[in-house]
Write a protein that holds these residues in place. Structure first.
Motif, short mmCIF file in Angstrom:
data_model
loop_
_atom_site.label_atom_id
_atom_site.label_comp_id
_atom_site.label_asym_id
_atom_site.label_seq_id
_atom_site.Cartn_x
_atom_site.Cartn_y
_atom_site.Cartn_z
N GLN A 127 -20.98 -8.39 -4.86
CA GLN A 127 -21.36 -9.40 -5.84
C GLN A 127 -20.27 -10.46 -5.85
O GLN A 127 -19.09 -10.15 -5.97
N PHE A 128 -20.68 -11.71 -5.73
CA PHE A 128 -19.70 -12.80 -5.72
C PHE A 128 -19.14 -13.00 -7.13
O PHE A 128 -19.90 -13.21 -8.08
N GLY A 129 -17.83 -12.95 -7.26
CA GLY A 129 -17.23 -13.03 -8.58
C GLY A 129 -16.39 -14.26 -8.85
O GLY A 129 -15.95 -14.48 -9.97
N GLY A 130 -16.11 -15.03 -7.80
CA GLY A 130 -15.30 -16.21 -8.01
C GLY A 130 -14.25 -16.40 -6.93
O GLY A 130 -14.42 -15.91 -5.81
N VAL A 131 -13.20 -17.14 -7.28
CA VAL A 131 -12.16 -17.48 -6.30
C VAL A 131 -10.78 -17.17 -6.86
O VAL A 131 -10.57 -17.12 -8.08
N MET A 132 -9.86 -16.94 -5.94
CA MET A 132 -8.47 -16.69 -6.34
C MET A 132 -7.56 -17.28 -5.27
O MET A 132 -7.96 -17.43 -4.11
N THR A 133 -6.33 -17.58 -5.67
CA THR A 133 -5.33 -18.01 -4.69
C THR A 133 -3.95 -17.55 -5.14
O THR A 133 -3.72 -17.25 -6.32
N HIS A 134 -3.07 -17.47 -4.15
CA HIS A 134 -1.65 -17.20 -4.43
C HIS A 134 -0.87 -18.16 -3.56
O HIS A 134 -0.77 -17.97 -2.35
N ALA A 135 -0.37 -19.21 -4.16
CA ALA A 135 0.37 -20.22 -3.40
C ALA A 135 1.83 -19.78 -3.30
O ALA A 135 2.71 -20.25 -4.01
N GLY A 136 2.06 -18.85 -2.39
CA GLY A 136 3.37 -18.20 -2.30
C GLY A 136 4.50 -19.11 -1.87
O GLY A 136 5.67 -18.74 -1.99
N SER A 137 4.16 -20.29 -1.37
CA SER A 137 5.24 -21.20 -0.99
C SER A 137 5.98 -21.73 -2.21
O SER A 137 6.99 -22.42 -2.08
N SER A 138 5.51 -21.37 -3.40
CA SER A 138 6.24 -21.72 -4.63
C SER A 138 7.67 -21.19 -4.58
O SER A 138 8.57 -21.76 -5.18
N TYR A 139 7.86 -20.07 -3.85
CA TYR A 139 9.20 -19.49 -3.77
C TYR A 139 10.16 -20.41 -3.02
O TYR A 139 11.38 -20.23 -3.10
N GLY A 140 9.61 -21.36 -2.29
CA GLY A 140 10.45 -22.30 -1.54
C GLY A 140 10.72 -23.59 -2.31
O GLY A 140 11.46 -24.45 -1.82
N CYS A 141 10.13 -23.73 -3.49
CA CYS A 141 10.37 -24.92 -4.31
C CYS A 141 11.62 -24.70 -5.16
O CYS A 141 11.92 -23.59 -5.55
N VAL A 142 12.31 -25.78 -5.46
CA VAL A 142 13.51 -25.67 -6.28
C VAL A 142 13.46 -26.72 -7.38
O VAL A 142 13.26 -27.90 -7.10
#
Lengths: 386, 386
Positions: A172-187
């Motif tokens: 069953q389609f429930g939606g979308v998700m993301t994990h923008a892991g490059s946040s760890y490279g932001c300062v």
């Protein structure tokens, strides 16, 4: 360098080293701060329990109750479900061979949602789900930043995959998700705010395209500790997933998410040798006890394999674990002239706390936490492995 | 790149991933090779069980029986003693606070020897041993190469420390030991042979000085897998300590101690996502399953976080785990043009084996080995933690 002769808190004197310490006031403060941010952002909190892997800590987040969580392994799902956590997102691309194990949880009453990012993966999972006679709710993973997995927001397969899920009798389609892991490279705050906008925009734009195609996203899920700590507006997002904030670590402090004083997790270790000829002392916490994660190597402050603190938790400025072998940690001051002061302050047998580069990796070496609660030490178990 | 469509051996089809595989023929070959070298060198073998942490593997070394071993934690000592290993060297500088736990083993009948490298440490240990009414045999750690702990061979404290041990009613001077860990930084036979000579000379010269002072070294102990693999003459040495040779790993292959085909340990993983846009595929073995040890980073071949092999163990040349997150391993070919062939050969759900950079660190994430023995898979437990 001014090193205090630290007193060992009575609660720590009897612990065997190396072991994992969890500072309860800091833990509570980190939890309260994130809960306040989540309230402000007006989304559902779905903490990622892969950091702490401990039901007691997850319950602290929910005021003693259970709540929706994110898991990284099916073992976590089983462990948390046994304690009453029945709403779980398994946030790693589903392997078809794991469907049977996941199905057992669903049959037992869990709402265990899966993620996929490919048509063939969804097809293989559907076949297995049919064989198990179980229906899974599935989110589509969106790749916001090219960091890891997922479909780019405007990939035509996003809609094709949603339609395939809708058409399946066992998915069953429930939606979308993301994990923008490059946040760890932001300062710093400006970069992290921009990154949080980018993460939100990616997943919300995918949801909008799906909506335009007649496919509703009940769930629009984003998150990482850095992005949620700095997000200004999560309009269109329904839930936030955050993990490492409960403990924080040196990587997070380097990017500006926390201060050193916000790091709740440390490794208690004992000084076992002095090496005046090399200007180093040795502790009984090495690569296994601290992990080999050297995530601060390319950051503003390279903490080696950890920042050394006195037994009472006060930071010993400049003192770092500069090298690790399996059961040895080699500690040196940033300024070699401070070695004599280091040896004087930390005789053989002295205890220190080491703040970790990456809390998730360091904690994984241990079976339990020693939760420091005033004069008492409580042992809280972890759920390791797969 | 020519990637075979690999068949999953039947024995592996039912294993959940990630998990630890141990190739029995390679294990046996590695053990036999080292046993032959030890015979040639005419010393006692005291394998370091910190790598495998498994009594079954240690017994393979001794033809099914027990024998003298080296341990890195007191938990290992307790675990191996329970299986009949009663002659153990705890090869990490002794912390005074650990004496009570060690004393329980001695009272139960273990010969558990300790190491020290400082007068004040020996004094503190003696006080604790007296309180426990137990007598410990103690070796003095010699620093052969400035790598880690120990007294330099000609340090005046070597003799002073031996005399202090002799004078103690609860400690007994047993000899000298060294671990010249900088052997891991040597490459090729000439460098490793020279290093082995240096290691031997350091500890034998310390023993000679002690002898001249009227202090006999019953034990003169050296070792690391690289140095013992290349030592030509161990005259004056009584025992050799070697650990990682039972498994071997990518670091060892880079320095010339083994071939890739000698690596007995791998992580079985499943392909869970394809990323054609970044030329990477994702497996369900990440930083926890592989460890964050990047020991090959500065070597001739940088294997990232592991060399990828087909399910049958054949090396997929150029395919490496280039990045890890907690439960994600990102795999890419050395030549980006080979990405399409990689995706074709390894569809979602395919299984791969990953050879580790550092076997000791990778194995530590697991509770047991899956020992591949023909068509059967045997589970052998590990003893982790402290």
């Amino acid at each position: 360098m001014n090193l205090p002769t630290s007193q060992i808190p009575a609660a720590l004197a009897t612990l065997e080293t190396p072991c994992l310490l969890l500072d309860q006031p800091r833990l509570e403060r980190n939890i309260a701060r994130m809960n306040a941010r989540i309230d402000y952002l007006d989304v559902r909190l779905r903490p990622h329990v892969k950091t702490a892997k401990c039901t007691g800590i997850a319950r602290r987040i929910f005021g003693g109750a259970t709540g929706p969580i994110t898991v990284s392994t099916l073992r976590e799902a089983e462990y948390f479900f046994a304690d009453g956590f029945d709403d779980m997102l398994y946030a790693v691309s589903m392997a078809p061979a794991k469907v049977a194990r996941a199905a057992r949880l669903v049959r037992a009453g869990a709402r265990l949602r899966l993620i996929v990012d490919a048509l063939d993966a969804a097809e293989a999972i559907a076949v297995r789900a049919a064989a198990e006679d179980v229906r899974f709710e599935v989110l589509i993973e969106i790749d916001a930043d090219g960091h890891r997995a997922g479909l780019r927001p405007h990939d035509a397969n996003v809609i094709a995959l949603a339609r395939q899920l809708q058409a399946s009798s066992h998915l069953q389609f429930g939606g979308v998700m993301t994990h923008a892991g490059s946040s760890y490279g932001c300062v710093g705050a400006p970069a992290l705010r921009a990154h949080a906008r980018m993460e939100r925009d990616a997943v919300v734009s995918a949801a909008a395209r799906l909506h335009a195609a007649g496919l509703e996203c009940a769930t629009v899920s984003v998150g990482s500790t850095p992005s949620i700590s700095f997000a200004e507006d999560l309009t269109g997002v329904t839930e936030a997933r955050v993990g490492v904030y409960v403990f924080n670590d040196l990587v997070q402090s380097n990017i500006g998410v926390c201060l050193l004083d916000d790091i709740a997790l440390s490794v208690l270790a004992t000084v076992i040798s002095h090496k005046p000829d090399t200007g180093r002392l040795i502790i009984d916490a090495g690569g296994l006890a601290l992990s080999k994660d050297h995530g601060t190597a390319s950051q503003a402050v390279d903490y080696g394999y950890g920042q050394v603190c006195a037994a009472d938790g006060s930071v010993l400025a400049g003192l770092r674990v500069v090298e690790v072998n399996q059961e040895h940690g080699l500690v040196a001051p940033a300024d070699a002239d401070d070695a004599a002061a280091m040896f004087a302050a930390l005789p053989i047998g002295a205890r220190v706390r080491v703040l970790p580069n990456h809390a998730c990796m360091t904690a994984a070496a241990y079976e339990h936490y020693n939760l420091l609660d005033g004069d008492a030490v409580l042992q809280w178990p972890r759920c390791n492995g797969w």
